[in-house]
Design a protein around this motif. Sequence first.
Motif, PDB file in Angstrom:
ATOM      1  N   PHE A 108      36.332  46.246  37.306  1.00  0.00           N
ATOM      2  CA  PHE A 108      37.214  45.320  37.512  1.00  0.00           C
ATOM      3  C   PHE A 108      36.389  43.975  38.653  1.00  0.00           C
ATOM      4  O   PHE A 108      36.801  44.517  39.717  1.00  0.00           O
ATOM      5  CB  PHE A 108      38.739  45.064  37.778  1.00  0.00           C
ATOM      6  CG  PHE A 108      39.550  43.860  37.924  1.00  0.00           C
ATOM      7  CD1 PHE A 108      39.956  42.902  36.696  1.00  0.00           C
ATOM      8  CD2 PHE A 108      39.914  43.858  39.245  1.00  0.00           C
ATOM      9  CE1 PHE A 108      40.231  41.913  37.409  1.00  0.00           C
ATOM     10  CE2 PHE A 108      40.137  42.617  39.109  1.00  0.00           C
ATOM     11  CZ  PHE A 108      40.636  41.404  38.345  1.00  0.00           C
ATOM     12  N   LYS A 109      36.029  43.308  38.354  1.00  0.00           N
ATOM     13  CA  LYS A 109      35.302  42.138  38.984  1.00  0.00           C
ATOM     14  C   LYS A 109      35.394  40.851  38.895  1.00  0.00           C
ATOM     15  O   LYS A 109      36.276  40.278  38.124  1.00  0.00           O
ATOM     16  CB  LYS A 109      33.693  41.878  37.871  1.00  0.00           C
ATOM     17  CG  LYS A 109      32.500  41.708  38.877  1.00  0.00           C
ATOM     18  CD  LYS A 109      30.961  41.146  38.041  1.00  0.00           C
ATOM     19  CE  LYS A 109      30.111  42.460  38.223  1.00  0.00           C
ATOM     20  NZ  LYS A 109      30.071  42.630  39.448  1.00  0.00           N
ATOM     21  N   VAL A 110      36.110  40.461  40.033  1.00  0.00           N
ATOM     22  CA  VAL A 110      36.512  39.384  40.430  1.00  0.00           C
ATOM     23  C   VAL A 110      34.933  38.359  40.617  1.00  0.00           C
ATOM     24  O   VAL A 110      35.627  36.857  39.934  1.00  0.00           O
ATOM     25  CB  VAL A 110      37.451  39.033  41.579  1.00  0.00           C
ATOM     26  CG1 VAL A 110      37.643  37.752  42.111  1.00  0.00           C
ATOM     27  CG2 VAL A 110      38.545  39.912  40.829  1.00  0.00           C
ATOM     28  N   THR A 111      34.251  39.187  41.733  1.00  0.00           N
ATOM     29  CA  THR A 111      32.492  38.251  41.787  1.00  0.00           C
ATOM     30  C   THR A 111      32.282  39.114  41.965  1.00  0.00           C
ATOM     31  O   THR A 111      31.907  39.825  42.090  1.00  0.00           O
ATOM     32  CB  THR A 111      32.747  36.694  42.736  1.00  0.00           C
ATOM     33  OG1 THR A 111      32.993  38.096  43.995  1.00  0.00           O
ATOM     34  CG2 THR A 111      34.339  36.285  42.505  1.00  0.00           C
ATOM     35  N   PHE A 114      32.833  40.804  44.544  1.00  0.00           N
ATOM     36  CA  PHE A 114      34.259  41.413  44.805  1.00  0.00           C
ATOM     37  C   PHE A 114      34.937  42.230  44.148  1.00  0.00           C
ATOM     38  O   PHE A 114      34.807  41.364  42.775  1.00  0.00           O
ATOM     39  CB  PHE A 114      35.200  39.790  45.611  1.00  0.00           C
ATOM     40  CG  PHE A 114      36.283  39.943  46.075  1.00  0.00           C
ATOM     41  CD1 PHE A 114      36.472  41.257  46.873  1.00  0.00           C
ATOM     42  CD2 PHE A 114      38.376  40.256  44.948  1.00  0.00           C
ATOM     43  CE1 PHE A 114      38.626  41.555  48.066  1.00  0.00           C
ATOM     44  CE2 PHE A 114      39.031  40.844  45.824  1.00  0.00           C
ATOM     45  CZ  PHE A 114      38.905  41.557  47.360  1.00  0.00           C
ATOM     46  N   GLU A 115      34.949  43.723  43.971  1.00  0.00           N
ATOM     47  CA  GLU A 115      35.176  43.506  42.965  1.00  0.00           C
ATOM     48  C   GLU A 115      35.752  45.166  42.531  1.00  0.00           C
ATOM     49  O   GLU A 115      36.167  45.750  43.958  1.00  0.00           O
ATOM     50  CB  GLU A 115      33.971  44.438  41.724  1.00  0.00           C
ATOM     51  CG  GLU A 115      32.983  45.270  42.889  1.00  0.00           C
ATOM     52  CD  GLU A 115      31.865  45.754  41.839  1.00  0.00           C
ATOM     53  OE1 GLU A 115      31.353  43.969  40.803  1.00  0.00           O
ATOM     54  OE2 GLU A 115      30.601  46.337  41.856  1.00  0.00           O
ATOM     55  N   ALA A 116      36.704  45.878  41.796  1.00  0.00           N
ATOM     56  CA  ALA A 116      37.183  47.219  41.855  1.00  0.00           C
ATOM     57  C   ALA A 116      36.870  47.968  40.814  1.00  0.00           C
ATOM     58  O   ALA A 116      36.841  47.784  39.918  1.00  0.00           O
ATOM     59  CB  ALA A 116      38.066  47.044  42.325  1.00  0.00           C
ATOM     60  N   GLU A 117      37.065  49.155  41.689  1.00  0.00           N
ATOM     61  CA  GLU A 117      37.139  50.526  40.197  1.00  0.00           C
ATOM     62  C   GLU A 117      38.056  51.101  39.596  1.00  0.00           C
ATOM     63  O   GLU A 117      38.904  51.380  40.658  1.00  0.00           O
ATOM     64  CB  GLU A 117      36.171  52.084  40.647  1.00  0.00           C
ATOM     65  CG  GLU A 117      36.188  52.668  39.600  1.00  0.00           C
ATOM     66  CD  GLU A 117      34.759  53.852  40.153  1.00  0.00           C
ATOM     67  OE1 GLU A 117      35.235  55.456  39.384  1.00  0.00           O
ATOM     68  OE2 GLU A 117      34.636  53.790  41.661  1.00  0.00           O
ATOM     69  N   VAL A 118      38.001  51.240  38.452  1.00  0.00           N
ATOM     70  CA  VAL A 118      39.873  52.250  38.039  1.00  0.00           C
ATOM     71  C   VAL A 118      40.094  53.291  38.307  1.00  0.00           C
ATOM     72  O   VAL A 118      39.126  54.597  37.773  1.00  0.00           O
ATOM     73  CB  VAL A 118      40.187  51.554  36.757  1.00  0.00           C
ATOM     74  CG1 VAL A 118      41.620  52.256  36.404  1.00  0.00           C
ATOM     75  CG2 VAL A 118      39.975  49.754  36.686  1.00  0.00           C
ATOM     76  N   ILE A 119      40.736  54.261  39.076  1.00  0.00           N
ATOM     77  CA  ILE A 119      40.102  55.170  39.471  1.00  0.00           C
ATOM     78  C   ILE A 119      41.309  55.971  39.070  1.00  0.00           C
ATOM     79  O   ILE A 119      41.437  57.192  38.804  1.00  0.00           O
ATOM     80  CB  ILE A 119      40.489  55.726  41.055  1.00  0.00           C
ATOM     81  CG1 ILE A 119      41.026  54.941  41.621  1.00  0.00           C
ATOM     82  CG2 ILE A 119      38.397  54.925  41.333  1.00  0.00           C
ATOM     83  CD1 ILE A 119      41.010  55.676  43.647  1.00  0.00           C
TER      84      ILE A 119
END
Length: 355
Positions: A108-111, A114-119
């Motif tokens: 999930f990419k915001v910029t 700044f992003e996050a992985e779905v775990i």
Amino acid sequence: MKVDLFDFELPRDCIAEHPANPRDSARMLDLTGGETPAGMMDRIVRELPDILRPGDLLISNDTRVIPARLFGKRGDAGIEVTLHKQEGLAQWRAFAKPARKLRIGEIFKVTDDFEAEVIEKKDGGEVLLRFNVAGADLIAGLEKYGVMPLPPYIRRDKGGDNQDRSDYQTIFARHDGAVAAPTAGLHFTPELLANLDARGIKRRTITLHVGAGTFLPVKVDDTNDHKMHAEWGSISPEIATLINETRANGGRVIAVGTTSLRLLESAAREDGVVEPFENDTDIFITPGYKFRAVDMLLTNFHLPRSTLFMLVSAFAGYDRMKTAYGHAIENKYRFYSYGDCSLLECASKIEKADD
């Protein structure tokens, strides 16, 4: 209990879009024994010191709301997530829309920075995200890219309203972690606090990081089938001791908001003694619950069929709250997060005093 029992009709024009200005000018429906046959009195919040007594103890929630709503993408698909519970320095549970577009292992990419992985994925659109930054850097990213997580009944553009950055924060806010405001605390001003102090009313704070799950609609038909999301809270040994001393000396404990009340009740023993607390709580209070630690409650007006309307019905009495909400609607009180409030007395303690 059947959830339908907690339903009522609320006109759209009763829902507050912005807070009162100044905050302590909001209306307050006093249900602690007023002048009407139903024991209600129409007041304003700044009259609170006149109602409380020297030696009473006011307990507020000092959690601070973070800009927990993020808009980003998975590939070319737009995704919105609302964080609701921290699980580590870099991990948060969140509600995603549309959740079906996020799969475990995807980003999930915001910029770009700044992003996050779905775990992990769960039912109801809930996901567990691991961000590429942690701790203070993660909070800084939320402050830069996030939007204040206003409830859906407050109408805002996607980008939010800059004024909400201050409006949706209480005077007590100290500790980052909430994704919804402890809204009863929004009514307090420096002048009101000074008047409470001058009256001899003690004030302390505890911390419950309010999660979005608190405000989710109840989708089951019976309260026995509803599961609350857990929230993290803390009561220091010093505060616990003061609460117990206050009640032993005849003072009353007044919870500012349902969040403070739920944490106090989570920490209370059967005999009413409050112990230090630092843990998650998923306490769900419905009529029939025996309150142990709280004598009075200052709280906003809540949604139909919500866990919070169930809580106040348990606290002050179901019939009494139905009557009070009818009075509030008829007299154009402002409802929900930015709205007016009520001051309630614990029904079981009133009955005990009448015996």
